[in-house]
Scaffold this motif. Structure first.
Motif, PDB file in Angstrom:
ATOM      1  N   ILE A   1      96.598  -2.094  29.479  1.00  0.00           N
ATOM      2  CA  ILE A   1      95.983  -2.069  28.155  1.00  0.00           C
ATOM      3  C   ILE A   1      95.916  -3.494  27.617  1.00  0.00           C
ATOM      4  O   ILE A   1      96.935  -4.178  27.550  1.00  0.00           O
ATOM      5  N   PRO A   2      94.739  -3.978  27.250  1.00  0.00           N
ATOM      6  CA  PRO A   2      94.637  -5.340  26.710  1.00  0.00           C
ATOM      7  C   PRO A   2      95.304  -5.432  25.342  1.00  0.00           C
ATOM      8  O   PRO A   2      95.065  -4.603  24.471  1.00  0.00           O
ATOM      9  N   LEU A   3      96.158  -6.447  25.173  1.00  0.00           N
ATOM     10  CA  LEU A   3      96.919  -6.615  23.935  1.00  0.00           C
ATOM     11  C   LEU A   3      96.487  -7.817  23.125  1.00  0.00           C
ATOM     12  O   LEU A   3      96.724  -7.867  21.926  1.00  0.00           O
ATOM     13  N   GLY A   4      95.880  -8.810  23.764  1.00  0.00           N
ATOM     14  CA  GLY A   4      95.476  -9.994  23.022  1.00  0.00           C
ATOM     15  C   GLY A   4      95.110 -11.143  23.932  1.00  0.00           C
ATOM     16  O   GLY A   4      95.001 -10.995  25.144  1.00  0.00           O
ATOM     17  N   PHE A   5      94.929 -12.295  23.297  1.00  0.00           N
ATOM     18  CA  PHE A   5      94.597 -13.529  23.992  1.00  0.00           C
ATOM     19  C   PHE A   5      95.773 -14.483  23.887  1.00  0.00           C
ATOM     20  O   PHE A   5      96.504 -14.476  22.900  1.00  0.00           O
ATOM     21  N   GLY A   6      95.904 -15.331  24.888  1.00  0.00           N
ATOM     22  CA  GLY A   6      96.950 -16.335  24.848  1.00  0.00           C
ATOM     23  C   GLY A   6      96.554 -17.561  25.639  1.00  0.00           C
ATOM     24  O   GLY A   6      95.507 -17.587  26.293  1.00  0.00           O
ATOM     25  N   VAL A   7      97.406 -18.572  25.566  1.00  0.00           N
ATOM     26  CA  VAL A   7      97.248 -19.794  26.358  1.00  0.00           C
ATOM     27  C   VAL A   7      98.575 -20.043  27.041  1.00  0.00           C
ATOM     28  O   VAL A   7      99.623 -20.083  26.389  1.00  0.00           O
ATOM     29  N   THR A   8      98.548 -20.190  28.353  1.00  0.00           N
ATOM     30  CA  THR A   8      99.791 -20.416  29.087  1.00  0.00           C
ATOM     31  C   THR A   8     100.375 -21.777  28.721  1.00  0.00           C
ATOM     32  O   THR A   8      99.640 -22.745  28.537  1.00  0.00           O
ATOM     33  N   SER A   9     101.680 -21.827  28.593  1.00  0.00           N
ATOM     34  CA  SER A   9     102.340 -23.101  28.311  1.00  0.00           C
ATOM     35  C   SER A   9     102.893 -23.734  29.580  1.00  0.00           C
ATOM     36  O   SER A   9     103.280 -24.900  29.576  1.00  0.00           O
ATOM     37  N   ARG A  10     102.930 -22.953  30.653  1.00  0.00           N
ATOM     38  CA  ARG A  10     103.458 -23.429  31.937  1.00  0.00           C
ATOM     39  C   ARG A  10     102.644 -22.803  33.068  1.00  0.00           C
ATOM     40  O   ARG A  10     102.083 -21.733  32.912  1.00  0.00           O
ATOM     41  N   SER A  11     102.641 -23.458  34.201  1.00  0.00           N
ATOM     42  CA  SER A  11     101.992 -22.886  35.377  1.00  0.00           C
ATOM     43  C   SER A  11     102.897 -21.797  35.965  1.00  0.00           C
ATOM     44  O   SER A  11     104.055 -21.652  35.551  1.00  0.00           O
ATOM     45  N   THR A  12     102.373 -21.060  36.931  1.00  0.00           N
ATOM     46  CA  THR A  12     103.176 -20.022  37.586  1.00  0.00           C
ATOM     47  C   THR A  12     104.428 -20.627  38.207  1.00  0.00           C
ATOM     48  O   THR A  12     105.521 -20.071  38.073  1.00  0.00           O
ATOM     49  N   GLU A  13     104.286 -21.756  38.862  1.00  0.00           N
ATOM     50  CA  GLU A  13     105.422 -22.405  39.525  1.00  0.00           C
ATOM     51  C   GLU A  13     106.471 -22.865  38.504  1.00  0.00           C
ATOM     52  O   GLU A  13     107.672 -22.716  38.715  1.00  0.00           O
ATOM     53  N   GLN A  14     106.023 -23.432  37.388  1.00  0.00           N
ATOM     54  CA  GLN A  14     106.952 -23.875  36.343  1.00  0.00           C
ATOM     55  C   GLN A  14     107.643 -22.687  35.685  1.00  0.00           C
ATOM     56  O   GLN A  14     108.805 -22.776  35.308  1.00  0.00           O
ATOM     57  N   THR A  15     106.927 -21.573  35.563  1.00  0.00           N
ATOM     58  CA  THR A  15     107.501 -20.375  34.948  1.00  0.00           C
ATOM     59  C   THR A  15     108.657 -19.836  35.774  1.00  0.00           C
ATOM     60  O   THR A  15     109.660 -19.377  35.233  1.00  0.00           O
ATOM     61  N   ARG A  16     108.540 -19.902  37.079  1.00  0.00           N
ATOM     62  CA  ARG A  16     109.607 -19.391  37.949  1.00  0.00           C
ATOM     63  C   ARG A  16     110.914 -20.163  37.779  1.00  0.00           C
ATOM     64  O   ARG A  16     111.987 -19.594  37.950  1.00  0.00           O
ATOM     65  N   THR A  17     110.836 -21.450  37.465  1.00  0.00           N
ATOM     66  CA  THR A  17     112.049 -22.270  37.405  1.00  0.00           C
ATOM     67  C   THR A  17     112.575 -22.501  35.985  1.00  0.00           C
ATOM     68  O   THR A  17     113.644 -23.068  35.828  1.00  0.00           O
ATOM     69  N   CYS A  18     111.845 -22.094  34.968  1.00  0.00           N
ATOM     70  CA  CYS A  18     112.301 -22.350  33.594  1.00  0.00           C
ATOM     71  C   CYS A  18     113.340 -21.310  33.164  1.00  0.00           C
ATOM     72  O   CYS A  18     113.533 -20.284  33.818  1.00  0.00           O
ATOM     73  N   GLU A  19     114.018 -21.591  32.065  1.00  0.00           N
ATOM     74  CA  GLU A  19     115.028 -20.649  31.567  1.00  0.00           C
ATOM     75  C   GLU A  19     114.360 -19.432  30.931  1.00  0.00           C
ATOM     76  O   GLU A  19     113.192 -19.458  30.564  1.00  0.00           O
ATOM     77  N   PHE A  20     115.118 -18.337  30.794  1.00  0.00           N
ATOM     78  CA  PHE A  20     114.566 -17.072  30.336  1.00  0.00           C
ATOM     79  C   PHE A  20     114.082 -17.096  28.894  1.00  0.00           C
ATOM     80  O   PHE A  20     113.226 -16.315  28.509  1.00  0.00           O
ATOM     81  N   SER A  21     114.586 -18.003  28.093  1.00  0.00           N
ATOM     82  CA  SER A  21     114.166 -18.058  26.684  1.00  0.00           C
ATOM     83  C   SER A  21     112.991 -19.009  26.458  1.00  0.00           C
ATOM     84  O   SER A  21     112.542 -19.174  25.330  1.00  0.00           O
ATOM     85  N   ALA A  22     112.458 -19.603  27.522  1.00  0.00           N
ATOM     86  CA  ALA A  22     111.355 -20.555  27.398  1.00  0.00           C
ATOM     87  C   ALA A  22     110.038 -19.817  27.122  1.00  0.00           C
ATOM     88  O   ALA A  22     109.769 -18.755  27.679  1.00  0.00           O
TER      89      ALA A  22
END
Length: 102
Positions: A60-81
């Motif tokens: 279900i589409p919920l909205g629009f957004g802009v990623t703040s990190r790439s997929t690779e950066q997302t894997r290594t960042c902390e959970f609250s980022a």
């Protein structure tokens, strides 16, 4: 400002693959950004600062957004980022119902 009135048609033809997330849909629908802990799935190869259509895990589409990190950066960042900035969501219509004249 972007308004989410045409999310269903747009979600069928995304320019880039959307981000889907499993938990805390309520938080996103109240205008908050998406944190890593809320994501259930992210599309491989998503670049940083890319516009996306945000979907629930059921599609279900919920909205629009802009990623703040790439997929690779997302894997290594902390959970609250923050991994996706909220640009517009379907809850916005209800929050600003009194200010819009249709």
């Amino acid at each position: 400002h972007i308004y989410p009135f045409f999310l269903n048609p747009l979600s069928n033809f995304p320019i880039n693959p959307p981000i889907s997330f499993l938990l805390k849909n309520q938080s996103f629908l109240y205008g908050n950004n998406i944190i890593k802990a809320a994501i259930g799935r992210i599309t491989e190869g998503t670049p940083a600062y890319q516009g996306v259509v945000v979907l629930s895990m059921s599609g279900i589409p919920l909205g629009f957004g802009v990623t703040s990190r790439s997929t690779e950066q997302t894997r290594t960042c902390e959970f609250s980022a923050v991994v996706c900035f909220n640009q517009s969501d379907t809850g916005e219509y209800l929050r600003e119902e009194n200010t819009h004249r249709i």
